[in-house]
Every structure is written in structure tokens, then in C-alpha cells.
Design a protein around this motif. Structure first.
Motif, PDB file in Angstrom:
ATOM      1  N   ASN A 253       4.418  -6.228   4.197  1.00 36.17           N
ATOM      2  CA  ASN A 253       3.707  -6.523   5.671  1.00 36.17           C
ATOM      3  C   ASN A 253       3.183  -5.117   5.946  1.00 36.17           C
ATOM      4  OD1 ASN A 253       5.227  -6.955   8.969  1.00 36.17           O
ATOM      5  ND2 ASN A 253       3.338  -7.889   8.050  1.00 36.17           N
ATOM      6  N   LEU A 254       1.770  -5.422   6.237  1.00 34.94           N
ATOM      7  CA  LEU A 254       1.119  -3.909   6.418  1.00 34.94           C
ATOM      8  C   LEU A 254       0.557  -4.008   8.156  1.00 34.94           C
ATOM      9  CD1 LEU A 254      -1.516  -3.724   3.270  1.00 34.94           C
ATOM     10  CD2 LEU A 254       0.804  -2.702   3.722  1.00 34.94           C
ATOM     11  N   SER A 255       0.576  -2.941   8.383  1.00 31.54           N
ATOM     12  CA  SER A 255       0.002  -2.725   9.728  1.00 31.54           C
ATOM     13  C   SER A 255      -1.481  -3.069   9.796  1.00 31.54           C
ATOM     14  CB  SER A 255       0.329  -1.409  10.484  1.00 31.54           C
ATOM     15  OG  SER A 255      -0.503  -0.379   9.615  1.00 31.54           O
ATOM     16  N   SER A 256      -2.093  -3.395  11.025  1.00 28.35           N
ATOM     17  CA  SER A 256      -3.306  -3.894  11.141  1.00 28.35           C
ATOM     18  C   SER A 256      -4.291  -3.051  10.338  1.00 28.35           C
ATOM     19  CB  SER A 256      -3.836  -4.028  12.563  1.00 28.35           C
ATOM     20  OG  SER A 256      -2.871  -4.982  13.487  1.00 28.35           O
ATOM     21  N   ARG A 257      -3.880  -1.554  10.760  1.00 30.50           N
ATOM     22  CA  ARG A 257      -4.864  -0.485  10.226  1.00 30.50           C
ATOM     23  C   ARG A 257      -4.813  -0.566   8.729  1.00 30.50           C
ATOM     24  NH1 ARG A 257      -3.776   4.583   8.650  1.00 30.50           N
ATOM     25  NH2 ARG A 257      -5.531   6.104   8.592  1.00 30.50           N
ATOM     26  N   ASN A 258      -3.581  -0.604   8.233  1.00 27.21           N
ATOM     27  CA  ASN A 258      -3.455  -0.597   6.508  1.00 27.21           C
ATOM     28  C   ASN A 258      -4.053  -1.722   6.098  1.00 27.21           C
ATOM     29  OD1 ASN A 258      -2.373   1.819   6.358  1.00 27.21           O
ATOM     30  ND2 ASN A 258      -0.330   1.162   6.413  1.00 27.21           N
ATOM     31  N   LYS A 259      -4.010  -3.035   6.754  1.00 28.90           N
ATOM     32  CA  LYS A 259      -4.636  -4.409   6.391  1.00 28.90           C
ATOM     33  C   LYS A 259      -5.853  -4.149   6.074  1.00 28.90           C
ATOM     34  CE  LYS A 259      -1.179  -7.741   7.794  1.00 28.90           C
ATOM     35  NZ  LYS A 259      -0.754  -8.689   8.790  1.00 28.90           N
ATOM     36  N   ARG A 260      -6.630  -3.588   7.084  1.00 29.85           N
ATOM     37  CA  ARG A 260      -8.384  -3.350   7.215  1.00 29.85           C
ATOM     38  C   ARG A 260      -8.358  -2.360   6.014  1.00 29.85           C
ATOM     39  NH1 ARG A 260     -13.053  -2.960   9.115  1.00 29.85           N
ATOM     40  NH2 ARG A 260     -14.124  -0.993   9.132  1.00 29.85           N
ATOM     41  N   LEU A 261      -7.529  -1.441   5.794  1.00 26.18           N
ATOM     42  CA  LEU A 261      -7.910  -0.269   4.874  1.00 26.18           C
ATOM     43  C   LEU A 261      -7.766  -0.748   3.423  1.00 26.18           C
ATOM     44  CD1 LEU A 261      -8.727   2.687   4.359  1.00 26.18           C
ATOM     45  CD2 LEU A 261      -6.288   3.296   4.408  1.00 26.18           C
ATOM     46  N   PHE A 262      -6.900  -1.720   3.161  1.00 28.14           N
ATOM     47  CA  PHE A 262      -6.570  -2.358   2.030  1.00 28.14           C
ATOM     48  C   PHE A 262      -7.517  -3.242   1.699  1.00 28.14           C
ATOM     49  CE2 PHE A 262      -3.844  -5.713  -0.443  1.00 28.14           C
ATOM     50  CZ  PHE A 262      -3.991  -4.732  -1.903  1.00 28.14           C
ATOM     51  N   PHE A 263      -8.267  -3.928   2.565  1.00 28.03           N
ATOM     52  CA  PHE A 263      -9.295  -4.989   2.153  1.00 28.03           C
ATOM     53  C   PHE A 263     -10.406  -4.139   1.799  1.00 28.03           C
ATOM     54  CE2 PHE A 263     -13.257  -6.847   4.096  1.00 28.03           C
ATOM     55  CZ  PHE A 263     -13.427  -7.999   3.434  1.00 28.03           C
ATOM     56  N   LEU A 264     -10.767  -3.065   2.582  1.00 29.99           N
ATOM     57  CA  LEU A 264     -11.965  -2.196   2.016  1.00 29.99           C
ATOM     58  C   LEU A 264     -11.840  -1.671   0.670  1.00 29.99           C
ATOM     59  CD1 LEU A 264     -12.484  -0.412   5.465  1.00 29.99           C
ATOM     60  CD2 LEU A 264     -13.883  -2.307   4.561  1.00 29.99           C
ATOM     61  N   ALA A 265     -10.610  -1.153   0.341  1.00 32.78           N
ATOM     62  CA  ALA A 265     -10.232  -0.633  -0.788  1.00 32.78           C
ATOM     63  C   ALA A 265     -10.491  -1.517  -1.960  1.00 32.78           C
ATOM     64  CB  ALA A 265      -8.841  -0.143  -0.741  1.00 32.78           C
ATOM     65  N   ARG A 266     -10.258  -2.732  -1.764  1.00 34.65           N
ATOM     66  CA  ARG A 266     -10.532  -3.721  -2.614  1.00 34.65           C
ATOM     67  C   ARG A 266     -11.796  -4.174  -3.012  1.00 34.65           C
ATOM     68  NH1 ARG A 266      -6.324  -6.929  -0.235  1.00 34.65           N
ATOM     69  NH2 ARG A 266      -7.952  -8.290   0.924  1.00 34.65           N
ATOM     70  N   GLY A 267     -12.512  -3.745  -1.894  1.00 38.78           N
ATOM     71  CA  GLY A 267     -14.176  -4.088  -1.918  1.00 38.78           C
ATOM     72  C   GLY A 267     -14.659  -2.843  -2.837  1.00 38.78           C
ATOM     73  N   VAL A 268     -14.141  -1.694  -2.514  1.00 39.98           N
ATOM     74  CA  VAL A 268     -14.745  -0.669  -3.139  1.00 39.98           C
ATOM     75  C   VAL A 268     -14.443  -0.601  -4.635  1.00 39.98           C
ATOM     76  CG1 VAL A 268     -14.724   2.070  -3.231  1.00 39.98           C
ATOM     77  CG2 VAL A 268     -14.870   0.941  -1.002  1.00 39.98           C
ATOM     78  N   ALA A 269     -13.122  -0.753  -4.987  1.00 35.53           N
ATOM     79  CA  ALA A 269     -12.656  -1.012  -6.221  1.00 35.53           C
ATOM     80  C   ALA A 269     -13.472  -2.022  -7.184  1.00 35.53           C
ATOM     81  CB  ALA A 269     -11.180  -1.298  -6.391  1.00 35.53           C
ATOM     82  N   ASN A 270     -13.768  -3.097  -6.625  1.00 36.72           N
ATOM     83  CA  ASN A 270     -14.484  -3.925  -7.303  1.00 36.72           C
ATOM     84  C   ASN A 270     -15.981  -3.602  -7.318  1.00 36.72           C
ATOM     85  OD1 ASN A 270     -12.388  -5.765  -7.484  1.00 36.72           O
ATOM     86  ND2 ASN A 270     -13.020  -6.940  -5.364  1.00 36.72           N
ATOM     87  N   THR A 271     -16.414  -2.875  -6.399  1.00 34.53           N
ATOM     88  CA  THR A 271     -17.803  -2.434  -6.655  1.00 34.53           C
ATOM     89  C   THR A 271     -18.147  -1.300  -7.706  1.00 34.53           C
ATOM     90  OG1 THR A 271     -18.432  -2.945  -4.218  1.00 34.53           O
ATOM     91  CG2 THR A 271     -19.846  -1.674  -5.217  1.00 34.53           C
ATOM     92  N   ASN A 272     -17.209  -0.408  -7.679  1.00 35.66           N
ATOM     93  CA  ASN A 272     -17.257   0.734  -8.310  1.00 35.66           C
ATOM     94  C   ASN A 272     -16.291   0.478  -9.849  1.00 35.66           C
ATOM     95  OD1 ASN A 272     -18.690   2.860  -6.579  1.00 35.66           O
ATOM     96  ND2 ASN A 272     -17.050   1.563  -5.490  1.00 35.66           N
TER      97      ASN A 272
END
Length: 311
Positions: A253-272
């Protein structure tokens, strides 16, 4: 060209007064400078002389009259007055311009001093703003850590349909049934609280399970991950929930900030072309491939640096 002229031919007739004035004779005049006004200096011939012959009065000179002298004197006086007035006007204009320039110079000095003071104040405010922003970032980090820490014993269970007669008892039974399927021994007293929160799909609201200890939460999550990797993917069919089978997702259960950060991290991981991106103890990690060093993603700035490194 010679300036001397040949002498006149000798007279055939004796020159007498009668012959002189009765018969026209060519008049010999020696070269000399001419008068400006020849007609004014000519003497009228005697009455008994021919009107075609005139004599020049050398002794008479044109004199300037008193009126002309007075007019010239008046003109010179007026001219001097005019020049003096023009000079005075020019001096007044120059003095006015110099005065305005002095005023402008004083105003410019004052504005320059004010500008320097404002520049100093802006620099001071920028320095204070930088310190304030740094302090605010520190406070935000502390609050974020406290918020995430308060969720350290919580898990999210998604995609379980909402029942019409649902309550905490039915929710607890669902969690205990899930623990049996993933082979994680658990009792009701291991769960401190259980409830649902709003989500995009009202029919599948996210379920929050608050365990009594972090260890029990970590054990339940680890069993779920191993079960999905080694056995079969957990679905609603395994929990004997009616309707088409839907996969069940369990995560921290992540905080709102960490949820957004995790979402962005998955996008960067897939792209790179990063192979792994996961969350553990409320922290986000990425890894490029097997055996490579994991990278802890703390802020969005870490993601931009991560993307530049790959490029």
C-alpha cells in the motif's frame, strides 16, 4: 598685346572753335579706369555745342546723404540688437538644457541606486527562497516517510468484486481463504483492520488489509509472489467468486506520491529496456538485467537521470 595705340592721323583742317563744335570729330580719350556711373558725372555741353558731345566732370564725386547715413546706422543698430537677442535666446536654451541634464543626471543616479538596492534585495530573497525550498523539500520528505511508514503493515488487494452484503467479516474471510491458497498460515488476529477504498471501478474497489506486524505483511506478500511464479496465477475463480475469472493483484500500500513515482518508474523502465522494476518496504527499485546493480528511485529527478544514463 601692346597697350599703346597708334597716334591719330594729322588734321587736314586747322582746329578752331568753329570747326571743333560745328563738325563732329572723333574724340580721343586716353585709357583710364571708368566711373561706375558715367552719366551722372557728365557735364552738359554749352548751348552752342552739339548735344552729341558730353564732357566728364572729374572733380564731382557722389556724396552719401544724411538720410542714408541714418538708415545705415539704424540698420546696424537693429542688427546688433537682433544678434544680441538671438545670442541671449541661445544662452537661455543652453542653460535650460544644462539644467534639465543636471536633473536627469540626479534622477538617473537615484534610479541607479534604487536598482542596486532592489537587485540586492532580490538576490537576498532568492537566497532565502532557495533555503526555504530546500527546507520545504526536507519537510515533504519527512512527511512522505511518515505517511509511507504508517502504511508499512498494509497491503492492497485489487480486482475482487464488491458483494452487496459485504462487511468486514466477509472481507476477513476472503483474506483468510487467499492465505490458504498461497499456503501462508494466518489467523484472524493477525489482521488488525480491513476495508475498501474508492477506485476507478466502483464494482472492484481496492481492498486494504492492515496486518498486526510488518513481518506478517511481508510473509503474506512473499507467499503470493512465489505462488504466482511457481504455481498458477491467483484469480477470483480460486476464491469461488461468481462471474468470469479475473486475476487478483496483491501489492504494498503506497502513498499517493509513491504510487505516481512507481507508475513513472515502470514507464521509464519499459522505455529504456530495464528488465526489473519493483517495490519493497515502500521503496521503489529498478534493475537493468540479471546480476546488475539495483537502483533506488527516490524522486522524479532520479528517473530523468536514469533515462539519460541509458541514452
Amino acid at each position: 598685346m601692346p597697350l599703346e595705340r597708334s597716334p591719330p592721323p594729322p588734321l587736314t583742317t586747322p582746329l578752331t572753335p568753329t570747326t571743333l563744335f560745328s563738325t563732329p570729330q572723333p574724340l580721343y580719350t586716353p585709357h583710364c579706369s571708368s566711373e561706375p556711373n558715367l552719366n551722372a558725372n557728365m557735364i552738359s555741353p554749352p548751348s552752342n555745342m552739339s548735344p552729341a558731345i558730353t564732357f566728364r566732370n572729374i572733380n564731382i564725386k557722389r556724396k552719401r546723404s544724411d538720410d542714408e547715413e541714418n538708415c545705415l546706422s539704424t540698420f546696424m543698430t537693429d542688427l546688433r540688437v537682433m544678434f544680441n537677442d538671438l545670442k541671449q535666446q541661445q544662452e537661455d536654451k543652453y542653460n535650460m538644457l544644462f539644467s534639465k541634464m543636471d536633473e536627469l543626471r540626479v534622477t538617473f543616479d537615484m534610479m541607479s541606486e534604487k536598482l542596486n538596492n532592489l537587485t540586492s534585495r532580490v538576490e537576498h530573497l532568492e537566497s532565502e527562497r532557495g533555503e526555504s525550498m530546500s527546507y520545504i523539500a526536507t519537510l515533504e520528505t519527512k512527511i512522505e516517510n511518515m505517511e509511507q511508514g504508517s502504511r508499512s503493515t498494509c497491503l492492497e488487494i485489487r480486482n475482487i468484486p464488491v458483494e452487496k452484503t459485504e462487511n468486514k467479516t466477509t472481507l476477513l474471510k476472503t483474506v483468510l481463504d487467499t492465505s490458504k491458497i498461497i499456503k501462508c498460515e494466518m489467523n484472524s488476529y493477525d489482521i488488525k483492520d480491513i476495508f475498501r477504498i474508492k477506485s476507478k471501478d466502483p464494482a472492484h474497489k481496492t481492498m486494504i488489509v492492515n496486518f498486526t506486524t510488518v513481518l506478517r505483511k511481508e510473509e503474506f506478500l512473499e507467499k503470493y509472489r512465489k505462488h504466482n511464479m511457481n504455481s498458477f496465477k491467483l484469480t477470483t475463480e480460486h476464491l469461488k467468486i461468481g462471474g468470469p475469472a479475473k486475476p487478483i493483484f496483491i501489492s504494498e500500500n503506497l502513498s499517493s506520491r509513491n504510487k505516481r513515482l512507481f507508475f513513472l518508474a515502470r514507464g521509464v523502465a519499459n522505455t529504456n529496456n530495464y528488465k526489473f522494476c519493483w517495490v519493497k518496504h515502500g521503496k521503489i527499485f529498478v534493475r537493468e538485467k540479471e546480476g546488475s546493480k539495483h537502483i533506488h528511485v527516490k524522486t522524479e529527478a532520479d528517473l530523468s537521470l536514469l533515462a539519460k544514463t541509458i541514452i
